[in-house]
Enzyme design. Structure first.
Site, mmCIF file in Angstrom:
data_model
loop_
_atom_site.group_PDB
_atom_site.id
_atom_site.type_symbol
_atom_site.label_atom_id
_atom_site.label_comp_id
_atom_site.label_asym_id
_atom_site.label_seq_id
_atom_site.Cartn_x
_atom_site.Cartn_y
_atom_site.Cartn_z
ATOM 1 N N HIS A 260 0.865 -1.190 0.000
ATOM 2 C CA HIS A 260 0.000 0.000 0.000
ATOM 3 C C HIS A 260 0.901 1.239 0.000
ATOM 4 O O HIS A 260 1.296 1.734 1.048
ATOM 5 C CB HIS A 260 -0.914 -0.027 1.237
ATOM 6 C CG HIS A 260 -1.858 1.116 1.325
ATOM 7 N ND1 HIS A 260 -2.967 1.091 2.152
ATOM 8 C CD2 HIS A 260 -1.903 2.322 0.705
ATOM 9 C CE1 HIS A 260 -3.630 2.230 2.038
ATOM 10 N NE2 HIS A 260 -2.993 3.006 1.184
ATOM 11 N N HIS B 155 1.558 4.810 -2.416
ATOM 12 C CA HIS B 155 1.184 5.665 -3.552
ATOM 13 C C HIS B 155 2.464 6.182 -4.205
ATOM 14 O O HIS B 155 3.307 6.782 -3.526
ATOM 15 C CB HIS B 155 0.288 6.811 -3.075
ATOM 16 C CG HIS B 155 -0.990 6.312 -2.471
ATOM 17 N ND1 HIS B 155 -2.132 6.128 -3.215
ATOM 18 C CD2 HIS B 155 -1.286 5.892 -1.219
ATOM 19 C CE1 HIS B 155 -3.076 5.640 -2.434
ATOM 20 N NE2 HIS B 155 -2.600 5.487 -1.209
ATOM 21 N N HIS C 92 -9.475 1.263 -1.008
ATOM 22 C CA HIS C 92 -9.383 1.957 0.271
ATOM 23 C C HIS C 92 -10.801 2.051 0.839
ATOM 24 O O HIS C 92 -11.651 2.723 0.251
ATOM 25 C CB HIS C 92 -8.873 3.384 0.076
ATOM 26 C CG HIS C 92 -7.414 3.507 -0.257
ATOM 27 N ND1 HIS C 92 -6.792 2.767 -1.231
ATOM 28 C CD2 HIS C 92 -6.461 4.325 0.265
ATOM 29 C CE1 HIS C 92 -5.511 3.124 -1.293
ATOM 30 N NE2 HIS C 92 -5.282 4.066 -0.395
ATOM 31 N N GLU D 116 -11.530 3.708 6.356
ATOM 32 C CA GLU D 116 -10.268 4.299 6.820
ATOM 33 C C GLU D 116 -10.426 5.172 8.064
ATOM 34 O O GLU D 116 -9.619 5.084 8.982
ATOM 35 C CB GLU D 116 -9.636 5.130 5.690
ATOM 36 C CG GLU D 116 -8.339 5.819 6.127
ATOM 37 C CD GLU D 116 -7.636 6.570 5.017
ATOM 38 O OE1 GLU D 116 -8.150 6.595 3.883
ATOM 39 O OE2 GLU D 116 -6.566 7.145 5.298
ATOM 40 N N ASP E 65 1.823 3.869 2.995
ATOM 41 C CA ASP E 65 0.800 4.726 2.383
ATOM 42 C C ASP E 65 1.456 5.884 1.624
ATOM 43 O O ASP E 65 1.603 5.827 0.419
ATOM 44 C CB ASP E 65 -0.179 5.242 3.458
ATOM 45 C CG ASP E 65 -1.534 5.621 2.876
ATOM 46 O OD1 ASP E 65 -1.700 5.537 1.647
ATOM 47 O OD2 ASP E 65 -2.433 5.992 3.658
ATOM 48 N N ASP E 66 1.854 6.936 2.361
ATOM 49 C CA ASP E 66 2.470 8.108 1.726
ATOM 50 C C ASP E 66 3.738 8.473 2.487
ATOM 51 O O ASP E 66 3.778 9.438 3.253
ATOM 52 C CB ASP E 66 1.474 9.273 1.727
ATOM 53 C CG ASP E 66 0.269 8.970 0.849
ATOM 54 O OD1 ASP E 66 0.436 8.936 -0.382
ATOM 55 O OD2 ASP E 66 -0.819 8.740 1.392
#
Ligand SMILES: [Zn+2]
Length: 340
Positions: A7, A9, A188, A191, A271-272
Site C-alpha cells: 500500500h 502511492h 481503500h 479508513e 501509504d504516503d
C-alpha cells in the site's frame, strides 16, 4: 527483516529534495521552497495540496524513472525492502497531457532498473481516484484492460468522492469490469471515523476485492468483522497515517492491534511515506511495541506482506524462502544458543 509493501502511492516515494528540484525544472509553483514547511500539515486537505503538486512536477520519462529508482534505493537502505506494489492514479497526470501507457511505462523503467540493481520486485496498481466519479472509473478500467502490461497487476480505489465519501458501491461497475478482465482488485475503505464498517463489507461482497487498504472500521461492528474473518482477505494497513490523519495513538486499543487480535491477515505499509515522514521500517518499529505486539508478531506481519502480494507464485515462493532464511539468521543472532 525482509519486507514487502503493498500500500504505497507512487508519488509518495519522492524525496522532498527531488520534489523541489523537479518543481523548479518543470516550472511548478509550490507553496514553499523549504522541505520542512512543505511537509508541515496536519489535515487531509493540506496533505492533498502537496500530494497533487507531487503529480504536477512529473513530466518527462526520466522524472518518473528517477523518482521510482530513488524510492527503491531509499527503502532498501532503511527498511530491507524486497518487493513493493505501487498505486498510480493515471488520471491525476492527464491534465498535463500524459497518457496511461506513458506514465506506467516511465515508472516501470525506473523500477526495472532498481530491480536489476537491488533485487527488489514490483507491480503497479492502476488506482481509481473517487473524485473523478464512477463513469471515469469504468473508462479507466477499460483503458487498463485494452493496454495490458505484465507489471500492471490490478486496480485500486483511493481518495474520496466529491461529497467526501468512500461510497464503494458507486464503483461496482468498474470493479465488475476489472474482474471480467482478470485484474486483481483492492480498495481503500473503512479508513476514518467518517467511513462506515459496512464499506468494508461492501468491498468484500459487492466489489469482490482480493485485498483491502486500511479497513480499520471493520473492528467496530461484530457482523462486519465476521464477514472479514470469513473471507480471509488480507488488509494493507498503514499505522503512521492513522496517527497523522486520524490522531489515533499507538496503544493496544488501536484498531490495527484489534484487527491482528481478531485474526485478520494484516500487513503493514507506509501509504504516503515522504508526506507522513515515515518509511517501512518505521511502521514496524514505531507502531508495534506500543500496540503491545512483539518480535514474533512483527515476523508474522512481514511474512504476511509477501503472502498477500499479487506477484506470481514462483516469485512469491522465492521471497518467502528469503524471509524464512532471514528469520533463521535473526533468531540465531538474538539467541545463539537456541537450535530450531
Ligand atoms: Zn492509501
Amino acid at each position: 527483516m525482509p519486507k514487502a509493501e503493498l500500500h504505497c502511492h507512487f508519488v509518495s516515494v519522492m524525496r522532498p529534495e527531488r520534489l523541489l528540484q523537479l518543481a523548479a525544472k518543470n516550472g511548478v509553483a509550490l507553496k514553499s521552497d523549504s522541505v520542512d514547511t512543505l511537509l508541515d500539515f496536519d489535515n487531509l486537505v493540506d496533505f492533498l495540496d502537496v500530494f497533487n503538486a507531487a503529480h504536477e512536477v512529473l513530466v518527462a520519462p526520466d522524472d518518473f524513472a528517477t523518482v521510482a529508482y530513488e524510492g527503491v534505493r531509499d527503502a532498501v537502505e532503511v527498511g530491507s525492502l524486497k518487493y513493493r506494489e505501487y498505486f498510480v492514479n493515471p488520471l491525476n497526470f492527464r491534465a498535463r497531457g500524459l497518457s496511461y501507457g506513458f506514465v506506467m511505462d516511465s515508472i516501470a523503467d525506473g523500477l526495472a532498473q532498481a530491480k536489476a540493481d537491488f533485487g527488489v520486485g514490483f507491480g503497479l496498481i492502476a488506482a481509481v481516484n473517487r473524485a473523478h466519479g464512477p463513469e471515469s472509473a469504468v473508462d479507466l478500467v477499460a483503458e487498463v484492460a485494452a493496454n495490458p502490461r505484465d507489471y500492471v497487476l490490478g486496480i485500486g480505489l483511493d481518495d474520496l468522492t466529491a461529497e467526501g465519501e468512500e461510497a464503494p458501491l458507486r464503483f461496482a461497475e468498474a470493479y465488475e469490469l476489472a474482474g471480467r478482465h482478470g485484474l486483481k482488485r483492492t480498495a481503500h475503505v473503512g479508513e476514518t471515523m467518517a467511513a462506515s464498517p459496512q464499506n468494508v463489507v461492501d468491498a468484500i461482497q459487492t466489489l469482490k476485492v482480493d485485498r483491502i487498504d486500511h479497513g480499520y472500521r471493520v473492528v467496530d461492528d461484530a457482523a462486519a468483522l465476521a464477514v472479514a474473518q470469513g473471507s480471509g482477505i488480507p488488509f494493507a494497513c498503514t499505522p503512521v497515517s492513522t496517527r497523522v490523519l486520524s490522531a489515533w495513538p499507538f496503544d493496544p486499543s488501536h484498531r490495527i492491534a484489534r484487527m491482528i487480535a481478531a485474526g485478520l491477515p494484516v500487513t503493514l505499509s507506509t501509504d504516503d511515506a515522504v508526506f507522513f515522514r515515515t518509511d517501512i521500517a518505521t511502521e514496524y518499529r514505531d507502531a508495534l511495541p506500543p500496540m503491545g505486539l512483539a518480535a514474533g508478531d512483527a515476523k508474522r506481519l512481514a511474512r504476511a506482506s509477501f503472502e498477500a502480494a499479487w506477484c506470481d507464485d514462483a516469485e512469491k515462493a522465492r521471497y518467502l524462502a528469503q524471509v524464512d532464511a532471514a528469520f533463521l539468521a535473526l533468531d540465531h543472532l538474538l539467541d545463539p544458543e537456541a537450535r530450531s
